[in-house]
Design a protein around this motif. Sequence first.
Motif, PDB file in Angstrom:
ATOM      1  N   GLU A 293       1.633   9.307  -6.063  1.00  0.00           N
ATOM      2  CA  GLU A 293       2.132  10.679  -5.909  1.00  0.00           C
ATOM      3  C   GLU A 293       3.086  11.037  -7.044  1.00  0.00           C
ATOM      4  O   GLU A 293       2.995  12.119  -7.622  1.00  0.00           O
ATOM      5  N   GLU A 294       3.997  10.116  -7.334  1.00  0.00           N
ATOM      6  CA  GLU A 294       4.949  10.351  -8.427  1.00  0.00           C
ATOM      7  C   GLU A 294       4.213  10.477  -9.759  1.00  0.00           C
ATOM      8  O   GLU A 294       4.553  11.328 -10.580  1.00  0.00           O
TER       9      GLU A 294
ATOM     10  N   ASP B 180       3.949  13.569 -12.656  1.00  0.00           N
ATOM     11  CA  ASP B 180       4.463  13.337 -14.014  1.00  0.00           C
ATOM     12  C   ASP B 180       3.501  12.430 -14.772  1.00  0.00           C
ATOM     13  O   ASP B 180       3.754  11.238 -14.942  1.00  0.00           O
ATOM     14  N   MET B 181       2.398  12.998 -15.225  1.00  0.00           N
ATOM     15  CA  MET B 181       1.329  12.228 -15.871  1.00  0.00           C
ATOM     16  C   MET B 181       1.749  11.594 -17.203  1.00  0.00           C
ATOM     17  O   MET B 181       1.101  10.664 -17.670  1.00  0.00           O
ATOM     18  N   ASP B 182       2.800  12.085 -17.817  1.00  0.00           N
ATOM     19  CA  ASP B 182       3.226  11.559 -19.115  1.00  0.00           C
ATOM     20  C   ASP B 182       4.186  10.375 -18.998  1.00  0.00           C
ATOM     21  O   ASP B 182       4.544   9.775 -20.009  1.00  0.00           O
ATOM     22  N   ASN B 183       4.586  10.044 -17.813  1.00  0.00           N
ATOM     23  CA  ASN B 183       5.567   8.989 -17.602  1.00  0.00           C
ATOM     24  C   ASN B 183       4.878   7.619 -17.635  1.00  0.00           C
ATOM     25  O   ASN B 183       4.238   7.195 -16.682  1.00  0.00           O
ATOM     26  N   LEU B 184       5.032   6.922 -18.755  1.00  0.00           N
ATOM     27  CA  LEU B 184       4.404   5.605 -18.918  1.00  0.00           C
ATOM     28  C   LEU B 184       5.045   4.535 -18.036  1.00  0.00           C
ATOM     29  O   LEU B 184       4.379   3.590 -17.620  1.00  0.00           O
ATOM     30  N   THR B 185       6.317   4.686 -17.758  1.00  0.00           N
ATOM     31  CA  THR B 185       7.003   3.727 -16.890  1.00  0.00           C
ATOM     32  C   THR B 185       6.394   3.759 -15.489  1.00  0.00           C
ATOM     33  O   THR B 185       6.155   2.709 -14.889  1.00  0.00           O
ATOM     34  N   LEU B 186       6.129   4.954 -15.003  1.00  0.00           N
ATOM     35  CA  LEU B 186       5.485   5.092 -13.692  1.00  0.00           C
ATOM     36  C   LEU B 186       4.090   4.481 -13.698  1.00  0.00           C
ATOM     37  O   LEU B 186       3.693   3.820 -12.735  1.00  0.00           O
TER      38      LEU B 186
ATOM     39  N   SER C 168       0.836  -1.213   0.000  1.00  0.00           N
ATOM     40  CA  SER C 168       0.000   0.000   0.000  1.00  0.00           C
ATOM     41  C   SER C 168       0.864   1.254   0.000  1.00  0.00           C
ATOM     42  O   SER C 168       0.560   2.227  -0.700  1.00  0.00           O
ATOM     43  N   SER C 169       1.935   1.222   0.764  1.00  0.00           N
ATOM     44  CA  SER C 169       2.853   2.366   0.803  1.00  0.00           C
ATOM     45  C   SER C 169       3.483   2.603  -0.564  1.00  0.00           C
ATOM     46  O   SER C 169       3.599   3.750  -1.014  1.00  0.00           O
ATOM     47  N   ARG C 170       3.885   1.499  -1.220  1.00  0.00           N
ATOM     48  CA  ARG C 170       4.472   1.646  -2.558  1.00  0.00           C
ATOM     49  C   ARG C 170       3.448   2.199  -3.547  1.00  0.00           C
ATOM     50  O   ARG C 170       3.767   3.050  -4.380  1.00  0.00           O
ATOM     51  N   VAL C 171       2.200   1.716  -3.457  1.00  0.00           N
ATOM     52  CA  VAL C 171       1.139   2.220  -4.347  1.00  0.00           C
ATOM     53  C   VAL C 171       0.947   3.714  -4.120  1.00  0.00           C
ATOM     54  O   VAL C 171       0.877   4.491  -5.085  1.00  0.00           O
TER      55      VAL C 171
END
Length: 144
Positions: free
Chosen positions: A87-88, A92-98, A79-82
Amino acid sequence: MAAPSEELNCQDFSEFQDVLRVMRQIDDRIVHELNTIIPTASFAGKIDANQTCKQLYESLKQAHVSREKAIKSCINESSSRVNKLREERNKDMDNLTLLKQLRKEQTNLKLIQSELNVEEVVNDRSWKVFKDRCRIHYKPPNSP
């Protein structure tokens, strides 16, 4: 007969399941265990069924508590990682890797959460078998 103190890898679900499978061996083998430790009428005087049922009760209780703690710990970790990935991703909405990482972690979290349901079924089955076989030999202090 206590559960192994293996460390759960919460990020790799197949490894997580493998460790849980090992930790659930006491539950998987309960019928065999009870057949082995609870004497038949002809051997009743040679084995202390009260003590063996008490020991099995303590082992089951300990195994169930330890597995539940391990699963809940992984749920909290995931849950913490999610939340961190969300947040990340929001920054950065354009980051497909994220986005891929977030979806993968969300899936992992759902799978880990589903193990709580599996745990409930496994525990209920074990307690039912335990009660059926040990009820005349041992009465647990706080019956599950």
